[in-house]
Write a protein that holds these residues in place. Structure first.
Motif, PDB file in Angstrom:
ATOM      1  N   PHE A 342      -2.270  28.496  -5.647  1.00 38.61           N
ATOM      2  CA  PHE A 342      -0.992  28.676  -4.963  1.00 38.61           C
ATOM      3  C   PHE A 342      -0.563  27.449  -4.168  1.00 38.61           C
ATOM      4  O   PHE A 342       0.609  27.324  -3.814  1.00 38.61           O
ATOM      5  N   THR A 343      -1.492  26.534  -3.888  1.00 35.50           N
ATOM      6  CA  THR A 343      -1.133  25.318  -3.158  1.00 35.50           C
ATOM      7  C   THR A 343      -1.124  24.088  -4.047  1.00 35.50           C
ATOM      8  O   THR A 343      -0.569  23.047  -3.648  1.00 35.50           O
ATOM      9  N   GLY A 344      -1.759  24.175  -5.223  1.00 35.66           N
ATOM     10  CA  GLY A 344      -1.832  23.017  -6.109  1.00 35.66           C
ATOM     11  C   GLY A 344      -2.858  21.992  -5.692  1.00 35.66           C
ATOM     12  O   GLY A 344      -2.910  20.893  -6.260  1.00 35.66           O
ATOM     13  N   ALA A 345      -3.701  22.324  -4.722  1.00 38.28           N
ATOM     14  CA  ALA A 345      -4.698  21.383  -4.225  1.00 38.28           C
ATOM     15  C   ALA A 345      -6.096  21.852  -4.560  1.00 38.28           C
ATOM     16  O   ALA A 345      -6.349  23.052  -4.725  1.00 38.28           O
ATOM     17  N   ALA A 346      -7.020  20.900  -4.648  1.00 34.29           N
ATOM     18  CA  ALA A 346      -8.427  21.257  -4.811  1.00 34.29           C
ATOM     19  C   ALA A 346      -8.934  21.883  -3.519  1.00 34.29           C
ATOM     20  O   ALA A 346      -8.505  21.519  -2.422  1.00 34.29           O
ATOM     21  N   VAL A 347      -9.851  22.837  -3.652  1.00 39.50           N
ATOM     22  CA  VAL A 347     -10.444  23.502  -2.494  1.00 39.50           C
ATOM     23  C   VAL A 347     -11.953  23.335  -2.588  1.00 39.50           C
ATOM     24  O   VAL A 347     -12.543  23.525  -3.658  1.00 39.50           O
ATOM     25  N   ARG A 348     -12.570  22.991  -1.468  1.00 39.19           N
ATOM     26  CA  ARG A 348     -14.012  22.807  -1.430  1.00 39.19           C
ATOM     27  C   ARG A 348     -14.681  24.004  -0.768  1.00 39.19           C
ATOM     28  O   ARG A 348     -14.076  24.698   0.058  1.00 39.19           O
ATOM     29  N   ALA A 349     -15.920  24.252  -1.129  1.00 45.07           N
ATOM     30  CA  ALA A 349     -16.678  25.347  -0.526  1.00 45.07           C
ATOM     31  C   ALA A 349     -16.729  25.155   0.986  1.00 45.07           C
ATOM     32  O   ALA A 349     -16.963  24.054   1.479  1.00 45.07           O
ATOM     33  N   GLY A 350     -16.505  26.232   1.719  1.00 44.10           N
ATOM     34  CA  GLY A 350     -16.528  26.183   3.163  1.00 44.10           C
ATOM     35  C   GLY A 350     -15.216  25.818   3.813  1.00 44.10           C
ATOM     36  O   GLY A 350     -15.107  25.837   5.050  1.00 44.10           O
ATOM     37  N   ASP A 351     -14.191  25.499   3.008  1.00 44.16           N
ATOM     38  CA  ASP A 351     -12.897  25.091   3.564  1.00 44.16           C
ATOM     39  C   ASP A 351     -12.148  26.238   4.231  1.00 44.16           C
ATOM     40  O   ASP A 351     -11.336  26.011   5.131  1.00 44.16           O
ATOM     41  N   ILE A 352     -12.356  27.466   3.769  1.00 38.78           N
ATOM     42  CA  ILE A 352     -11.512  28.586   4.200  1.00 38.78           C
ATOM     43  C   ILE A 352     -12.231  29.372   5.285  1.00 38.78           C
ATOM     44  O   ILE A 352     -13.241  30.030   5.046  1.00 38.78           O
ATOM     45  N   GLY A 353     -11.693  29.304   6.495  1.00 34.04           N
ATOM     46  CA  GLY A 353     -12.276  30.017   7.620  1.00 34.04           C
ATOM     47  C   GLY A 353     -11.192  30.581   8.504  1.00 34.04           C
ATOM     48  O   GLY A 353      -9.993  30.528   8.169  1.00 34.04           O
ATOM     49  N   PRO A 354     -11.555  31.150   9.648  1.00 30.34           N
ATOM     50  CA  PRO A 354     -10.554  31.695  10.569  1.00 30.34           C
ATOM     51  C   PRO A 354      -9.478  30.666  10.892  1.00 30.34           C
ATOM     52  O   PRO A 354      -9.766  29.490  11.115  1.00 30.34           O
ATOM     53  N   GLY A 355      -8.226  31.120  10.886  1.00 23.23           N
ATOM     54  CA  GLY A 355      -7.097  30.235  11.094  1.00 23.23           C
ATOM     55  C   GLY A 355      -6.433  29.797   9.806  1.00 23.23           C
ATOM     56  O   GLY A 355      -5.262  29.392   9.805  1.00 23.23           O
ATOM     57  N   ASP A 356      -7.150  29.849   8.705  1.00 24.91           N
ATOM     58  CA  ASP A 356      -6.570  29.558   7.390  1.00 24.91           C
ATOM     59  C   ASP A 356      -5.867  30.820   6.907  1.00 24.91           C
ATOM     60  O   ASP A 356      -6.469  31.900   6.922  1.00 24.91           O
ATOM     61  N   PRO A 357      -4.598  30.747   6.462  1.00 23.61           N
ATOM     62  CA  PRO A 357      -3.907  31.964   6.016  1.00 23.61           C
ATOM     63  C   PRO A 357      -4.597  32.656   4.852  1.00 23.61           C
ATOM     64  O   PRO A 357      -4.447  33.869   4.678  1.00 23.61           O
TER      65      PRO A 357
END
Length: 398
Positions: A342-357
Motif C-alpha cells: 500500500f505504500t510502494g516501499a520495502a519494509v524490514r522486519a521490526g519496522d512496524i511498531g506502536p505509532g505506525d498506522p
C-alpha cells in the motif's frame, strides 16, 4: 501441572464449521488417548450451540462467553470465532486462567496480538499461554524437512516459492464478516495465505525485507483478493509469495531450492508425507538422497497433530509453539506485506511498531484501501459476551 486436575477441561467458543469439522474430531481423538473432556461450548447463536452440544455430547451450552468462563472454569479454550473477537475473547480466557488455542487469522492487527500476548501469564503457575492454529507446521513432513534444513544436510537455502492460489466465489464473501478490515483483518494474504507463509517461515527462519503488491481484481470487498511479494530471509534466501482467491486450479505449494537439493510440497488444505518431493542436485550420493526421502511414519498436517503437542505443553507447563513471538512472526510478515503493497516501499522486519498506522490496522489508513465509512453496527454482532456469529457456521475448514 498448571491446571486443576488430571483431566484437561476444554471449552469450544464458536460452533461453526471449523469447530465441527476441524477441532471437534481432534478433541474426540485425543480424549481417547488421555484424560480430556469438552465441558462446554459457547456461541451467540443459541440454536447453533444447542445443536453442537447435542450432537457432540457436550454437557453445557452458553451464549455468554464470560459466564461460561466463570461457571465452567476450563483449562483450555478453543476459539473458533471470527477474527474480530479473538483479542477480547483471548484476553478474557487468559485472565480466567485458561490456556487458549485460537484459530487463524490470529487477530486483525499486531496491536491486538500484542494485547493478547501481554495477558499471558495470568495464572499462578507457568502460563496460561495463547497459541495460534498453524497446523501445517506439525505434520511429519514438515518436521523431517525442518530437521534436514536445520542440520545443513541439503546445503544452504537459496531460492524459495510460497503459493496459496485458491478460488472463492461471491457466495463465500456474502458472509457478513468476510472481506472487511474490521472483522476479518485482511484479505487472502491474511485469511488464506498465512498458513503457507507460516510454514515457509518455520522452515527458513527469520525474514529481513519484503516488497509487495496487492489488488482487488474481482470481488466487491474492502480487502485484497490477490497479492504478490518478494521476501529476503536473514540467511540470504530470496522467496516469491503469491496469494489468490481467483484461481480455479487450486493449489498450495512451498518450494525451497538449496545447494544440494530442491524440496517441494504440493497439496491443497493439508498434506501427508507423499505430498513432499526431494530432488537431489547432480553429484549427490544416491544413498544419502534415499535417506532424505525416508520421512518415517506419516502424520498428516492437522488440528490433531498440533493439539496433541499443545496438550503436552499444557500438562508440562511450558510455552507451546505458535504462541508469543513464535505466533507473532507470521502476522508481522503479513502486516509488512500490506504496508509494502500500500505504500510502494520495502519494509524490514521490526519496522512496524506502536505509532505506525499499520500496527493498529492492516490497511494503515491508506486511501483507496481503508474503509470510507464506519462499519454498520447492524451488520456484525457486538463482541460483548459473544461466543461467535451465526455466519461462522458457514466457515470452511480452510
Amino acid at each position: 501441572m498448571t491446571f486443576r486436575s488430571d483431566t484437561v477441561r476444554v471449552a469450544v467458543v464458536g460452533t461453526g464449521a471449523i469447530a465441527r469439522h476441524g477441532h471437534l474430531p481432534a478433541l474426540a481423538a485425543l480424549a481417547a488417548e488421555q484424560p480430556l473432556e469438552v465441558v462446554a461450548a459457547c456461541d451467540v447463536d443459541a440454536g447453533s450451540v444447542a445443536a453442537f452440544c447435542r450432537e457432540a455430547g457436550v454437557p453445557h451450552a452458553y451464549t455468554d462467553h464470560d459466564l461460561m468462563l466463570a461457571e465452567r472454569r476450563p483449562d483450555l479454550v478453543v476459539l473458533c470465532t471470527p477474527p474480530r473477537f479473538h483479542r477480547d475473547q483471548t484476553v478474557a480466557a487468559l485472565r480466567a486462567g485458561a490456556w487458549v488455542w485460537c484459530e487463524k487469522p490470529p487477530c486483525p492487527s499486531l496491536a491486538d496480538f500484542d494485547a493478547m500476548e501481554a495477558a499471558e501469564g495470568a495464572g499462578p503457575g507457568p502460563g496460561p499461554y495463547a497459541a495460534i492454529v498453524f497446523q501445517h507446521r506439525f505434520g511429519s513432513g514438515a518436521r523431517h524437512v525442518g530437521r534436514l534444513l536445520a542440520r545443513g544436510a541439503l546445503g544452504r537455502p537459496l531460492v524459495a516459492h510460497c503459493q496459496t492460489t485458491w478460488y472463492r466465489d461471491a457466495d463465500y464473501y456474502a458472509v457478513p464478516w468476510r472481506g472487511r478490515w474490521d472483522t476479518e483483518g485482511g484479505g487472502t494474504s491474511m485469511g488464506h495465505g498465512i498458513h503457507q507463509m507460516d510454514l515457509l517461515l518455520d522452515l527458513l527462519g527469520p525474514w529481513e525485507e519484503i516488497r509487495a503488491m496487492a489488488g482487488r481484481l474481482v470481488h466487491d470487498v474492502e480487502t485484497e483478493d490477490v497479492s504478490t511479494a518478494l521476501v529476503r530471509f536473514a540467511g540470504g534466501a530470496l522467496a516469491t509469495v503469491v496469494n489468490s482467491v481467483l484461481s480455479p486450479d487450486e493449489v498450495s505449494r512451498v518450494r525451497i531450492d538449496c545447494e544440494r537439493a530442491t524440496v517441494e510440497l504440493t497439496h491443497l488444505y493439508g498434506y501427508g508425507n507423499a505430498d513432499w518431493r526431494i530432488t537431489p542436485a547432480p553429484g549427490v550420493d544416491p544413498e544419502e538422497a534415499a535417506r532424505w526421502r525416508d520421512f518415517g511414519p506419516d502424520e498428516p498436517s492437522s488440528h490433531l497433530a498440533q493439539l496433541r503437542g499443545l496438550l503436552a505443553d499444557l500438562r508440562a507447563g511450558r510455552r507451546p509453539r505458535g504462541s508469543g513471538p513464535d505466533g507473532r512472526k507470521s502476522l508481522e510478515l503479513v502486516t509488512a506485506l500490506y504496508k509494502s503493497a500500500f505504500t510502494g516501499a520495502a519494509v524490514r522486519a521490526g519496522d512496524i511498531g506502536p505509532g505506525d498506522p499499520f500496527h493498529t490496522s492492516l490497511h494503515g489508513g491508506t486511501p483507496g484501501w481503508a474503509p470510507a465509512t464506519a462499519s454498520s453496527p447492524a451488520a456484525i454482532p457486538s463482541p460483548a459476551a459473544a461466543g461467535g456469529t451465526a455466519a461462522a457456521r458457514e466457515e470452511a475448514a480452510r
